[in-house]
Design an enzyme around this catalytic site. Sequence first.
Site, mmCIF file in Angstrom:
data_model
loop_
_atom_site.group_PDB
_atom_site.id
_atom_site.type_symbol
_atom_site.label_atom_id
_atom_site.label_comp_id
_atom_site.label_asym_id
_atom_site.label_seq_id
_atom_site.Cartn_x
_atom_site.Cartn_y
_atom_site.Cartn_z
ATOM 1 N N CYS A 121 59.213 69.538 70.097
ATOM 2 C CA CYS A 121 59.117 68.456 69.118
ATOM 3 C C CYS A 121 58.939 68.951 67.685
ATOM 4 O O CYS A 121 59.078 68.173 66.743
ATOM 5 C CB CYS A 121 57.973 67.522 69.497
ATOM 6 S SG CYS A 121 58.066 66.927 71.198
ATOM 7 N N HIS A 257 56.420 63.591 63.760
ATOM 8 C CA HIS A 257 57.050 63.497 65.079
ATOM 9 C C HIS A 257 56.570 62.215 65.743
ATOM 10 O O HIS A 257 55.393 61.867 65.713
ATOM 11 C CB HIS A 257 56.665 64.709 65.925
ATOM 12 C CG HIS A 257 56.930 64.523 67.386
ATOM 13 N ND1 HIS A 257 58.156 64.124 67.862
ATOM 14 C CD2 HIS A 257 56.121 64.655 68.472
ATOM 15 C CE1 HIS A 257 58.089 64.019 69.185
ATOM 16 N NE2 HIS A 257 56.872 64.338 69.573
ATOM 17 N N ASN A 288 60.017 58.593 72.244
ATOM 18 C CA ASN A 288 59.798 59.973 71.822
ATOM 19 C C ASN A 288 61.074 60.758 72.103
ATOM 20 O O ASN A 288 61.429 60.997 73.255
ATOM 21 C CB ASN A 288 58.607 60.548 72.598
ATOM 22 C CG ASN A 288 58.326 62.009 72.254
ATOM 23 O OD1 ASN A 288 59.166 62.706 71.704
ATOM 24 N ND2 ASN A 288 57.141 62.472 72.607
#
Length: 332
Positions: A121, A257, A288
Amino acid sequence: MTTLTVRRGPEFSRILGLGVARGERVVPNEELIGPIDSSDEWIRKMTGIATRVRANPETGVIDLAEGAARQAIDNAGIDAQEIDAVLLSTITYPHITPGGAPVLADRLGLTSAAFDISAACAGYCYGIGQADAMVRAGTARNVLVVGAEKMSDWVDPTDRSISYLLGDGAGAVVVGASDTPGIGPTVWGSDGSGAPLIRQTASWTELRDNRDLPFPTLFQEGPSVFKWASFKMGPVALEAVEAAGVTPADIKAFIPHQANVRIIDQMVKQIGLPDTVVVAKDIADSGNTSAASIPLATERLYRDGLVTSGDLALQIGFGAGLVYAAQVVVLP
């Protein structure tokens, strides 16, 4: 003694253009709650996610990356042949070797330098840090940075730790020369002692040696990851602000993120961002998307009319490794 010739690039770099590609399917919470014995209300409360976007089975991660890359190059106003390096941040390209970046470069008609970044990420921000350094060192005129993931290929629908969080997409930018500073210093690091907290359930060699194991998927120790991200990443983001020589009040947008809305809210408090700062929360609709989440969230802010070219944005990626990276950038 013979003296080597070295290249010298421009003093500054900046992001010249942004492009994105999202999964074709909108997947609501209701579609996922059965196998994990959960509810739409619980997922919204704990993560802020109402839907996530996922790609069709026939769409690969390089397909997503190519769509975002072509859009970024067009928006940068350059020809693809002016790209000297392609950096692909991904953990979901389904081959150990070769990497996905050369495949992507070939699709774009390029024979430039091309390599993958495996920083989960944080991968997009790692790519920005690398591209900034490459341009200013004279190694490349323009660098294509792509964060692309097809997370849905690597989930166990019965897993309650991470499966319901994940979406598919890609975001890309072109980094090139600038007359003024456009990318602040990258603040990055790692804590490998936390590597088991977000992991593949089995290694490929374990699967080879024991075919009774289920196909490897993603898993996380949710409470530990939440604690690390919520309380360790705020200071990193603030360090990036200070390294750029600005203050939280100078920031127009905070683009972290997209891991969890509660993590984002905690970071906002730790950094001390004023109410005037726009906070990206694309996770509510996209889920996500790992390395793709920051550029996707950036595009959403443009689309909603919340940012414009020239605004300062603080971006930070963090995830499996554990790894992290942050920088302040001027939006293209």
